[in-house]
Design an enzyme around this catalytic site. Sequence first.
Site, PDB file in Angstrom:
ATOM      1  N   LYS A  27       0.865  -1.088   0.110  1.00  0.00           N
ATOM      2  CA  LYS A  27      -0.057  -0.014   0.147  1.00  0.00           C
ATOM      3  C   LYS A  27       1.044   1.203  -0.005  1.00  0.00           C
ATOM      4  CE  LYS A  27      -3.035   0.614   3.534  1.00  0.00           C
ATOM      5  NZ  LYS A  27      -2.759   1.813   4.188  1.00  0.00           N
ATOM      6  N   SER A  28       1.834   1.238   0.769  1.00  0.00           N
ATOM      7  CA  SER A  28       2.810   2.514   1.063  1.00  0.00           C
ATOM      8  C   SER A  28       3.358   2.908  -0.340  1.00  0.00           C
ATOM      9  CB  SER A  28       3.737   2.347   1.988  1.00  0.00           C
ATOM     10  OG  SER A  28       3.189   2.224   3.273  1.00  0.00           O
ATOM     11  N   SER A 174       7.209   9.170  12.084  1.00  0.00           N
ATOM     12  CA  SER A 174       5.954   8.949  10.972  1.00  0.00           C
ATOM     13  C   SER A 174       6.581   9.107   9.719  1.00  0.00           C
ATOM     14  CB  SER A 174       4.909  10.023  11.404  1.00  0.00           C
ATOM     15  OG  SER A 174       4.108  10.172  10.055  1.00  0.00           O
ATOM     16  N   ASP A 327       1.983  -1.103  11.982  1.00  0.00           N
ATOM     17  CA  ASP A 327       0.720  -1.421  11.528  1.00  0.00           C
ATOM     18  C   ASP A 327       0.277  -3.137  11.866  1.00  0.00           C
ATOM     19  OD1 ASP A 327       0.114   0.785  10.143  1.00  0.00           O
ATOM     20  OD2 ASP A 327       0.603   0.410   8.175  1.00  0.00           O
ATOM     21  N   ARG A 401      -7.751  -3.118   9.549  1.00  0.00           N
ATOM     22  CA  ARG A 401      -6.735  -4.139  10.297  1.00  0.00           C
ATOM     23  C   ARG A 401      -7.293  -4.883  11.638  1.00  0.00           C
ATOM     24  NH1 ARG A 401      -2.382  -3.585   6.852  1.00  0.00           N
ATOM     25  NH2 ARG A 401      -2.132  -1.341   6.441  1.00  0.00           N
TER      26      ARG A 401
HETATM   27  C1  S3P Z   1       2.471   4.825   6.058  1.00  0.00           C
HETATM   28  C2  S3P Z   1       3.193   5.239   7.469  1.00  0.00           C
HETATM   29  C3  S3P Z   1       2.607   4.741   8.622  1.00  0.00           C
HETATM   30  C4  S3P Z   1       1.615   3.590   8.640  1.00  0.00           C
HETATM   31  C5  S3P Z   1       0.609   3.555   7.406  1.00  0.00           C
HETATM   32  C6  S3P Z   1       1.411   3.748   5.964  1.00  0.00           C
HETATM   33  C7  S3P Z   1       3.350   5.413   4.925  1.00  0.00           C
HETATM   34  O1  S3P Z   1       2.019   5.705   9.357  1.00  0.00           O
HETATM   35  O2  S3P Z   1       0.794   3.253   9.664  1.00  0.00           O
HETATM   36  O3  S3P Z   1      -0.112   2.587   7.332  1.00  0.00           O
HETATM   37  O4  S3P Z   1       2.965   4.874   3.853  1.00  0.00           O
HETATM   38  O5  S3P Z   1       3.799   6.207   4.890  1.00  0.00           O
HETATM   39  P1  S3P Z   1       2.627   6.908  10.309  1.00  0.00           P
HETATM   40  O6  S3P Z   1       3.357   7.759   9.128  1.00  0.00           O
HETATM   41  O7  S3P Z   1       1.422   7.723  10.604  1.00  0.00           O
HETATM   42  O8  S3P Z   1       3.381   6.090  11.323  1.00  0.00           O
END
Ligand code: S3P
Length: 444
Positions: A27-28, A174, A327, A401
């Site tokens: 996803k990221s 983050s 996550d 989730r």
């Molecule tokens: C993500 C960062 C994380 C994660 C999210 C995806 C990303 O969040 O929980 O599912 O793709 O950069 P945070 O940056 O708020 O920790």
Amino acid sequence: MNAATPTPLTAHPGRPLSGRVRVPGDKSISHRALIFGALTVGETRITGLLEGEDVLNTGKAMRMLGASVEHLGEGAWSVHGVGVAGFAEPADKLDLGNSGTGCRLVLGAVAGSPITATFDGDASLRKRPMRRVLDPLTRMGAKIISAAENGGLPVTLQGARDPIPIVYESPVPSAQLKSAVLLAGLSAPGETVVIEEEATRDHTERMLKHFGAHVRVEKHGTHGRRISLAGQPELEPAPVAVPADPSSAAFPLVAALVVPGSDVIVEGVMTNPLRAGLLTTLREMGASIEILATRNEGGEEVTDLRVRAGILRGVDVPAERAPTMIDEYPILAVAAAFAQGTTRMRGLKELRVKESDRLSATAEMLRVNGVEVEIDGDDLIVEGKGRVRGGGVVATHMDHRMAMSALIIGLASEQPVGADDTAFIATSFPSFVPMMRQLGADFA
Ligand code: S3P
């Protein structure tokens, strides 16, 4: 399935899970591929894109900002970008649905463009903190025209005509925040620097390099990094092959560990060290996880894993591991409930601001199924007894989730477990229910 229609589902304990599966694209990386493609001059071809609602909403946002985003076939997409700072003002608000990542990354990209856009999302996203990104973005020259009382969505942001590069020390670990600042920094002259005390997932840095930007990554302190981006690059189109999502792989992996007699192969699990905290933790718990093959996919190391059910033991999960498995705590808590002994997961403050307050939602999920669990400050403590009674209906709070974790408990507990709404699973893992059924899961 659409997240707007509540879909309760019950998982029944039954036969062992077996078979071979590959989970959908990360996803990221999928969000980033669409956004970086849109900021590139020319065509970016993407394969293996996650076609979940979150990512599709980011694709729509890119279209509304002037990029052409075309679906070519399963997981195959073509993006014709408009170049750094080249976004057009959208005719309507950008609706990012359930996705914090989509919203925060697009906020960063818009902050570096001379346009005004309104961002909105569903009831879950409207509750999530946006000040954390809006603060650095306003320092870079963007203006908040309006925001909700809690500083959150809906937000109208006017991007900076002349963005200012900043040195930003991130107050929270983050990757979304880091990425928002770097995306805005693309259109600033000079160097934008993000310093993180704890390293978070590095897909933005990797993809910036992949598209030809100059990025320097240095160590900072014991666990942190300093990322420096040279502004105003001409991003070059480059193909992106999205590897499978380790955060989705976590569900069949843990299911195979806790359903007695299971033997499952999960293919192509990305082992990027900033995403692999769950694998480390499960191994410490005594899990049988065998590496069958390792290769490179889309610039990331991936492995095929064979997982067999067995006895797990409780462990202490250190706080500094949290960014590498942020996550995965709901599903780790499921594994902990089936383990023997106490598992203490430390430093979970950030879980409170996910798609739901995952710290309390996870505790509640276990409690309604007869598991002894406690929240102590920012720590979650689960008393594993090697078996779980089940019989509860889990409140999933618009959180994919939580829904998937609840269904995995029910496959291994003594009584069935219900999830009040599984529709949000479509945001990240639309094929979860059929894939788990293919392994032998009894969902009804
Ligand atoms: C993500 C960062 C994380 C994660 C999210 C995806 C990303 O969040 O929980 O599912 O793709 O950069 P945070 O940056 O708020 O920790």
